[in-house]
Each structure stands twice: as C-alpha cells, then as structure tokens.
Design an enzyme around this catalytic site. Structure first.
Site, PDB file in Angstrom:
ATOM      1  N   GLU A  63       0.861  -1.180   0.000  1.00 32.36           N
ATOM      2  CA  GLU A  63       0.000   0.000   0.000  1.00 32.36           C
ATOM      3  C   GLU A  63       0.897   1.229   0.000  1.00 32.36           C
ATOM      4  O   GLU A  63       1.692   1.431   0.922  1.00 32.36           O
ATOM      5  CB  GLU A  63      -0.886   0.005   1.241  1.00 32.36           C
ATOM      6  CG  GLU A  63      -1.693   1.270   1.419  1.00 32.36           C
ATOM      7  CD  GLU A  63      -2.409   1.326   2.750  1.00 32.36           C
ATOM      8  OE1 GLU A  63      -2.563   2.440   3.269  1.00 32.36           O
ATOM      9  OE2 GLU A  63      -2.809   0.265   3.289  1.00 32.36           O
ATOM     10  N   HIS A  82      13.219  -3.468   5.431  1.00 33.42           N
ATOM     11  CA  HIS A  82      13.115  -3.507   3.974  1.00 33.42           C
ATOM     12  C   HIS A  82      11.956  -4.395   3.564  1.00 33.42           C
ATOM     13  O   HIS A  82      11.438  -5.171   4.345  1.00 33.42           O
ATOM     14  CB  HIS A  82      14.417  -4.016   3.345  1.00 33.42           C
ATOM     15  CG  HIS A  82      14.793  -5.398   3.790  1.00 33.42           C
ATOM     16  ND1 HIS A  82      15.608  -5.637   4.870  1.00 33.42           N
ATOM     17  CD2 HIS A  82      14.445  -6.627   3.318  1.00 33.42           C
ATOM     18  CE1 HIS A  82      15.755  -6.946   5.030  1.00 33.42           C
ATOM     19  NE2 HIS A  82      15.049  -7.573   4.106  1.00 33.42           N
TER      20      HIS A  82
END
Length: 138
Positions: A63, A82
């Site tokens: 998102e 990450h």
C-alpha cells in the site's frame, strides 16, 4: 489451540510516499507489479495506491500512501528494515534495473554468512528492497 495460520492472513504492508506517480511508476514499470487499485480520500487529503503481483484476495501487496499536504519527503527512520522480493537470475535483474535508473546500493552477490545471493535496491523515497536470488537459495 486453533491453527493461527487459518485465522490470519498477511494482507499488505504500507509505506508513505512523497511523489505517488513516481512511486507507482517504480513499482509497476521497474519491479513488474500491477496497480491493483487507487482510492482517493478528498476529505482526509490522502490517496492509497495498492500494487502487487496478484489480486489482493490471495496475495500480499504494498500500500503506497500519499498524504496530499506533505511538503517534504518522509524520513524513513531506524525501525523499518526492507521489503523483500524473490527473483531468478539476480545479476540480470539488477543489470536491467540499473539500466532503467534504479539505485542499487548493494550490488548482487553472496550473503556474508551464506550462499544465497542478494542485492538491495532503493525506491524513489529511499525505501530499501532486498532482492533474493531464488535460484541461489540453499
């Protein structure tokens, strides 16, 4: 005790982005994801864009949140690590990404304490994305 794997499903991870169009282009054109949907929230002054490799119903997606009033790029902070993507032929993938303008601060090569080959690239906001050589995993 019930089986938790049937109760929960990883749906998405959210990152805040400064330039939504630039981020969508990076994730779709360079990383091959699809823009699955884009939702505008004028009253809240933000846009959500969902990108991924398959439908949200059965895939984990990213998102991208763009707050319209954000005047400066976000600071990533020290808590975030990450995102990770598995790829075949990590050297060819990194070469192509670099030709197309991707920043690759950690070139592909074996892990320091293993045989799997990895690389790190950065998206337009500086978020790290680890590429993991699927064909080198042991």
């Amino acid at each position: 005790m019930s089986d938790q794997s049937t109760r929960f499903r990883m749906m998405h991870t959210m990152i805040r982005v400064f330039d939504l169009e630039k981020s969508i282009k990076f994730y779709t054109e360079l990383l091959g994801m699809t823009l699955l949907r884009r939702d505008e929230y004028p009253d809240g002054k933000f846009t959500l864009a969902f990108v991924g490799y398959g439908p949200e119903e059965n895939n984990t997606v990213v998102e991208l949140t763009h707050n319209w009033d954000q005047a400066t790029p976000y600071e990533i902070g020290s808590g975030f690590g990450h995102l990770a993507l598995g790829v075949n032929d990590i050297y060819a993938v990194c070469s192509e990404l670099e030709r197309n303008g991707a920043s690759i601060p950690r070139k592909p090569g074996p892990m320091k304490h293993g045989t799997t080959h990895i690389a790190f690239i950065e998206d337009p906001d500086g978020y790290k994305i680890e590429l993991i050589g699927l064909d080198t995993m042991k």
